[in-house]
Scaffold this motif. Structure first.
Motif, PDB file in Angstrom:
ATOM      1  N   ILE A   1       0.202   6.416   1.088  1.00 36.95           N
ATOM      2  CA  ILE A   1      -0.132   7.396   2.117  1.00 36.95           C
ATOM      3  C   ILE A   1       0.417   6.942   3.470  1.00 36.95           C
ATOM      4  O   ILE A   1       1.234   7.619   4.085  1.00 36.95           O
ATOM      5  CB  ILE A   1      -1.662   7.615   2.217  1.00 36.95           C
ATOM      6  N   PHE A   2      -0.071   5.802   3.945  1.00 38.86           N
ATOM      7  CA  PHE A   2       0.439   5.205   5.178  1.00 38.86           C
ATOM      8  C   PHE A   2      -0.017   3.754   5.296  1.00 38.86           C
ATOM      9  O   PHE A   2      -0.832   3.280   4.507  1.00 38.86           O
ATOM     10  CB  PHE A   2       0.044   5.989   6.435  1.00 38.86           C
TER      11      PHE A   2
ATOM     12  N   LEU B   1       4.680   0.181  -1.320  1.00 44.18           N
ATOM     13  CA  LEU B   1       4.908   0.068  -2.749  1.00 44.18           C
ATOM     14  C   LEU B   1       5.132   1.436  -3.383  1.00 44.18           C
ATOM     15  O   LEU B   1       4.396   2.382  -3.104  1.00 44.18           O
ATOM     16  CB  LEU B   1       3.711  -0.606  -3.417  1.00 44.18           C
ATOM     17  N   ASN B   2       6.135   1.492  -4.269  1.00 47.47           N
ATOM     18  CA  ASN B   2       6.349   2.671  -5.108  1.00 47.47           C
ATOM     19  C   ASN B   2       5.973   2.296  -6.532  1.00 47.47           C
ATOM     20  O   ASN B   2       6.532   1.350  -7.090  1.00 47.47           O
ATOM     21  CB  ASN B   2       7.813   3.103  -5.061  1.00 47.47           C
TER      22      ASN B   2
ATOM     23  N   SER C   1      -2.796  -0.857   4.075  1.00 50.73           N
ATOM     24  CA  SER C   1      -2.096   0.300   3.503  1.00 50.73           C
ATOM     25  C   SER C   1      -3.078   1.112   2.678  1.00 50.73           C
ATOM     26  O   SER C   1      -3.998   0.561   2.062  1.00 50.73           O
ATOM     27  CB  SER C   1      -0.947  -0.170   2.602  1.00 50.73           C
ATOM     28  N   TRP C   2      -2.853   2.418   2.645  1.00 44.64           N
ATOM     29  CA  TRP C   2      -3.704   3.322   1.866  1.00 44.64           C
ATOM     30  C   TRP C   2      -2.868   4.015   0.795  1.00 44.64           C
ATOM     31  O   TRP C   2      -1.722   4.421   1.041  1.00 44.64           O
ATOM     32  CB  TRP C   2      -4.338   4.366   2.770  1.00 44.64           C
ATOM     33  N   TYR C   3      -3.475   4.160  -0.378  1.00 44.74           N
ATOM     34  CA  TYR C   3      -2.814   4.810  -1.498  1.00 44.74           C
ATOM     35  C   TYR C   3      -3.774   5.821  -2.121  1.00 44.74           C
ATOM     36  O   TYR C   3      -4.990   5.628  -2.136  1.00 44.74           O
ATOM     37  CB  TYR C   3      -2.413   3.789  -2.570  1.00 44.74           C
TER      38      TYR C   3
ATOM     39  N   CYS D   1      -7.269   0.992  -0.918  1.00 43.17           N
ATOM     40  CA  CYS D   1      -6.837   0.294   0.283  1.00 43.17           C
ATOM     41  C   CYS D   1      -6.233  -1.034  -0.146  1.00 43.17           C
ATOM     42  O   CYS D   1      -6.732  -1.685  -1.072  1.00 43.17           O
ATOM     43  CB  CYS D   1      -8.051   0.073   1.180  1.00 43.17           C
ATOM     44  N   ALA D   2      -5.164  -1.431   0.499  1.00 48.17           N
ATOM     45  CA  ALA D   2      -4.532  -2.719   0.209  1.00 48.17           C
ATOM     46  C   ALA D   2      -4.282  -3.449   1.512  1.00 48.17           C
ATOM     47  O   ALA D   2      -3.950  -2.826   2.526  1.00 48.17           O
ATOM     48  CB  ALA D   2      -3.218  -2.516  -0.534  1.00 48.17           C
TER      49      ALA D   2
END
Lengths: 115, 113
Positions: free
Chosen positions: B46-47, A103-104, B33-35, B91-92
């Motif tokens: 992030i990745f 996601l952006n 996924s990590w943000y 975290c997603a």
């Protein structure tokens, strides 16, 4: 990479008034579009999403967003806001499967609803 | 049905230290996924981990690394912490084959002094 522009950093509005939070994205290729809401000191909650099909999508709490491919926009609207809608709203776009759906996000719009 | 969980909720470290953050995905999800969300900004990717491998990576230095375990939980490691690493780490999780929708945890707030 996709980019997302949220045109308003803050939107103050009175309770029961209508509101529109604007979002534009950069690419003309097929994308998935999302709105997330973040309440203070919390994570992100999915508000609504556009993946395919009808260009108008709705959430359970009265928000709606319309996908406009020609204008590359996905604006969020609500006809009558409540105090409890006060939060940060993020528009996000992801490319199709080859990107892993990363996601952006835009920088966010702070919605402040006052009595 | 448990949602995405993260630990710890808050963390304070000093420059140069290393930190490990943990995430358990939503039940039935296999992709994490990590943000990173800096104050006043939108989250930045992030990745992403799928089948215990890094599938996609954003524009972050190698100081940021991760791992996914057979039970789909994940760790984010950051080495040689900088002041600028202070942020909310989100975290997603999603389901790999149709993972277009990501569900987020409450985040870990990291403060680097």
């Amino acid at each position: 990479a996709q980019s997302v522009t949220q045109l308003d950093s803050q939107v103050p509005v009175f309770e029961e008034a209508p509101v529109e939070l604007r979002c534009n994205y950069s690419s003309s290729v097929s994308v998935y579009l999302f709105w997330y809401v973040q309440y203070p000191n919390q994570g992100l909650q999915l508000l609504l999403k556009y993946l395919s099909g009808s260009t108008l999508v709705e959430s359970i709490n009265g928000f709606e967003a319309e996908f406009n491919k020609s204008q590359t926009s996905f604006h969020l609207r609500k006809p009558s806001v409540h105090i409890s809608d006060t939060a940060e709203y993020f528009c996000a776009v992801s490319d199709l499967p080859n990107s892993g759906y990363a996601l952006n996000f835009g920088k966010g719009t702070s919605l402040l609803v006052t009595p | 049905d448990a949602g995405v969980t993260q630990s710890p909720t808050h963390l304070i470290k000093t420059r140069g230290q290393q930190v490990t953050l943990r995430c358990s995905p939503k039940s039935g999800h296999d992709t994490v996924s990590w943000y990173q969300q800096a104050l006043g900004q939108g989250p930045q990717f992030i990745f992403q981990y799928y089948e215990e491998e890094e599938r996609q990576r954003g524009n972050f230095p190698d100081r940021f690394s991760g791992h996914q375990f057979p039970n789909y939980s994940s760790e984010l490691n950051v080495n040689a912490l900088l002041l600028g690493d202070s942020a909310l780490y989100l975290c997603a999780s999603s389901f790999g084959s149709s993972g277009e929708t990501q569900y987020f945890g409450p985040g870990t707030r990291l403060l680097v002094l």
